[in-house]
Write a protein that holds these residues in place. Sequence first.
Motif, PDB file in Angstrom:
ATOM      1  N   ILE A  50     -37.885 -13.365 -11.480  1.00  0.00           N
ATOM      2  CA  ILE A  50     -37.763 -14.147 -10.137  1.00  0.00           C
ATOM      3  C   ILE A  50     -37.053 -13.093  -9.193  1.00  0.00           C
ATOM      4  N   ARG A  51     -37.710 -13.545  -7.972  1.00  0.00           N
ATOM      5  CA  ARG A  51     -37.376 -12.550  -6.472  1.00  0.00           C
ATOM      6  C   ARG A  51     -36.830 -13.628  -5.680  1.00  0.00           C
ATOM      7  N   SER A  52     -36.355 -12.915  -4.378  1.00  0.00           N
ATOM      8  CA  SER A  52     -35.560 -13.754  -3.396  1.00  0.00           C
ATOM      9  C   SER A  52     -36.753 -14.501  -2.600  1.00  0.00           C
ATOM     10  N   TYR A  53     -36.855 -15.411  -2.335  1.00  0.00           N
ATOM     11  CA  TYR A  53     -37.649 -16.222  -1.333  1.00  0.00           C
ATOM     12  C   TYR A  53     -37.379 -15.817   0.123  1.00  0.00           C
ATOM     13  N   ALA A  54     -36.116 -15.597   0.632  1.00  0.00           N
ATOM     14  CA  ALA A  54     -35.776 -15.200   1.812  1.00  0.00           C
ATOM     15  C   ALA A  54     -36.621 -13.907   2.461  1.00  0.00           C
ATOM     16  N   THR A  55     -36.923 -12.760   1.363  1.00  0.00           N
ATOM     17  CA  THR A  55     -37.554 -11.642   1.624  1.00  0.00           C
ATOM     18  C   THR A  55     -39.321 -11.897   1.569  1.00  0.00           C
ATOM     19  N   GLU A  56     -39.653 -13.177   0.867  1.00  0.00           N
ATOM     20  CA  GLU A  56     -41.177 -13.249   0.704  1.00  0.00           C
ATOM     21  C   GLU A  56     -41.470 -14.274   1.571  1.00  0.00           C
ATOM     22  N   ALA A  57     -40.611 -15.055   2.330  1.00  0.00           N
ATOM     23  CA  ALA A  57     -41.077 -16.406   2.785  1.00  0.00           C
ATOM     24  C   ALA A  57     -42.266 -16.095   3.778  1.00  0.00           C
ATOM     25  N   ALA A  58     -42.562 -15.082   4.408  1.00  0.00           N
ATOM     26  CA  ALA A  58     -43.371 -14.899   5.273  1.00  0.00           C
ATOM     27  C   ALA A  58     -45.010 -14.996   4.700  1.00  0.00           C
ATOM     28  N   GLU A  59     -45.056 -14.089   3.482  1.00  0.00           N
ATOM     29  CA  GLU A  59     -45.913 -14.261   2.483  1.00  0.00           C
ATOM     30  C   GLU A  59     -46.307 -15.482   1.954  1.00  0.00           C
ATOM     31  N   LEU A  60     -45.521 -16.196   1.456  1.00  0.00           N
ATOM     32  CA  LEU A  60     -45.602 -17.584   0.866  1.00  0.00           C
ATOM     33  C   LEU A  60     -45.933 -18.637   1.880  1.00  0.00           C
ATOM     34  N   GLU A  61     -45.372 -18.392   3.078  1.00  0.00           N
ATOM     35  CA  GLU A  61     -45.749 -19.688   4.112  1.00  0.00           C
ATOM     36  C   GLU A  61     -47.413 -19.554   4.423  1.00  0.00           C
ATOM     37  N   GLN A  62     -48.125 -18.365   4.170  1.00  0.00           N
ATOM     38  CA  GLN A  62     -49.406 -18.310   4.424  1.00  0.00           C
ATOM     39  C   GLN A  62     -50.162 -18.880   3.465  1.00  0.00           C
ATOM     40  N   ILE A  63     -49.900 -19.400   2.289  1.00  0.00           N
ATOM     41  CA  ILE A  63     -50.170 -19.855   1.076  1.00  0.00           C
ATOM     42  C   ILE A  63     -49.921 -21.364   1.001  1.00  0.00           C
ATOM     43  N   ALA A  64     -48.688 -21.763   1.330  1.00  0.00           N
ATOM     44  CA  ALA A  64     -48.283 -23.151   1.550  1.00  0.00           C
ATOM     45  C   ALA A  64     -47.137 -23.269   2.232  1.00  0.00           C
ATOM     46  N   PRO A  65     -46.846 -24.625   2.834  1.00  0.00           N
ATOM     47  CA  PRO A  65     -45.731 -24.801   3.616  1.00  0.00           C
ATOM     48  C   PRO A  65     -44.526 -25.075   3.056  1.00  0.00           C
ATOM     49  N   PHE A  66     -44.121 -24.105   2.288  1.00  0.00           N
ATOM     50  CA  PHE A  66     -42.689 -24.305   1.578  1.00  0.00           C
ATOM     51  C   PHE A  66     -41.558 -24.632   2.618  1.00  0.00           C
ATOM     52  N   SER A  67     -41.494 -24.176   3.554  1.00  0.00           N
ATOM     53  CA  SER A  67     -40.365 -24.476   4.732  1.00  0.00           C
ATOM     54  C   SER A  67     -40.568 -25.940   5.325  1.00  0.00           C
ATOM     55  N   SER A  68     -41.643 -26.395   4.962  1.00  0.00           N
ATOM     56  CA  SER A  68     -41.917 -27.828   5.734  1.00  0.00           C
ATOM     57  C   SER A  68     -40.537 -28.781   5.206  1.00  0.00           C
ATOM     58  N   LEU A  69     -40.223 -28.654   3.907  1.00  0.00           N
ATOM     59  CA  LEU A  69     -39.013 -28.970   3.341  1.00  0.00           C
ATOM     60  C   LEU A  69     -37.800 -28.914   4.260  1.00  0.00           C
ATOM     61  N   PRO A  70     -37.235 -29.511   4.803  1.00  0.00           N
ATOM     62  CA  PRO A  70     -35.864 -29.245   5.415  1.00  0.00           C
ATOM     63  C   PRO A  70     -34.927 -28.419   4.707  1.00  0.00           C
ATOM     64  N   GLU A  71     -34.976 -28.745   3.309  1.00  0.00           N
ATOM     65  CA  GLU A  71     -33.932 -27.849   2.423  1.00  0.00           C
ATOM     66  C   GLU A  71     -34.152 -26.602   2.321  1.00  0.00           C
ATOM     67  N   ILE A  72     -35.326 -26.335   2.249  1.00  0.00           N
ATOM     68  CA  ILE A  72     -35.948 -24.996   2.223  1.00  0.00           C
ATOM     69  C   ILE A  72     -35.792 -24.070   3.663  1.00  0.00           C
ATOM     70  N   ALA A  73     -36.225 -24.795   4.624  1.00  0.00           N
ATOM     71  CA  ALA A  73     -35.968 -24.103   6.048  1.00  0.00           C
ATOM     72  C   ALA A  73     -34.519 -24.014   6.399  1.00  0.00           C
ATOM     73  N   MET A  74     -33.764 -24.800   6.127  1.00  0.00           N
ATOM     74  CA  MET A  74     -32.400 -24.635   6.473  1.00  0.00           C
ATOM     75  C   MET A  74     -31.457 -23.649   5.506  1.00  0.00           C
ATOM     76  N   ASN A  75     -32.007 -23.388   4.305  1.00  0.00           N
ATOM     77  CA  ASN A  75     -31.173 -22.686   3.327  1.00  0.00           C
ATOM     78  C   ASN A  75     -32.196 -21.868   2.735  1.00  0.00           C
ATOM     79  N   PRO A  76     -32.924 -20.849   3.148  1.00  0.00           N
ATOM     80  CA  PRO A  76     -33.934 -20.086   2.105  1.00  0.00           C
ATOM     81  C   PRO A  76     -33.205 -19.328   1.064  1.00  0.00           C
ATOM     82  N   ASP A  77     -31.969 -18.918   1.351  1.00  0.00           N
ATOM     83  CA  ASP A  77     -31.026 -18.137   0.334  1.00  0.00           C
ATOM     84  C   ASP A  77     -30.918 -18.927  -0.827  1.00  0.00           C
TER      85      ASP A  77
END
Length: 187
Positions: A54-81
């Motif tokens: 496992i790795r930190s989402y916060a440090t990889e969010a930019a790359e992951l968001e290009q694949i799928a809209p993970f931060s479209s869930l408010p729980e993810i967008a508000m608390n990526p840590d």
Amino acid sequence: MFKIISQEKELAQFHFIWMTVWREKGFEFEFAERVLDRRLILSPQGDYCGTAEIRSYATEAAELEQIAPFSSLPEIAMNPDRVVVADKIALLREHRGKYMNEMLSCLVHMSDKQGALWCAALLEPVLSRALRITFKVPMIVMGEKQPYKGDYVVPVLIPVGEIIKDPARHPWLSYSHCFEENQPAFA
């Protein structure tokens, strides 16, 4: 059973297993610079049969968001840590099907130790289906199956916080599979 990697030879075995599985599946190899946790999945006889990282989402969010809209869930967008990314999920061919409980328990355990409520993953479609249908792992599919680094993946979010709160609903979950050593993780 799963165990923390604490020796060079275990790290070498970790890389051998996931690279063997990825080569078989056609995925391109990638090595993460920053890892939160790595584990080996072991058979009851002590044979190394799988890996999870496992790795930190916060440090990889930019790359992951290009694949799928993970931060479209408010729980993810508000608390990526409070989100981790699962990677190097691999079971050697001869051990597939036998040690999925350990693999799933390992992912939940590692996520919990990091204080994560969610685990993002890019799963091979057959694995994604098995987790949803056979193991009844709660997950949110964040997009369509798509090509990624040599094969197809399905982007998913696993609500590990919910799983931990209600372990009785998840018969595959067991911390009794965990073998911890009092040594620091070998990243």
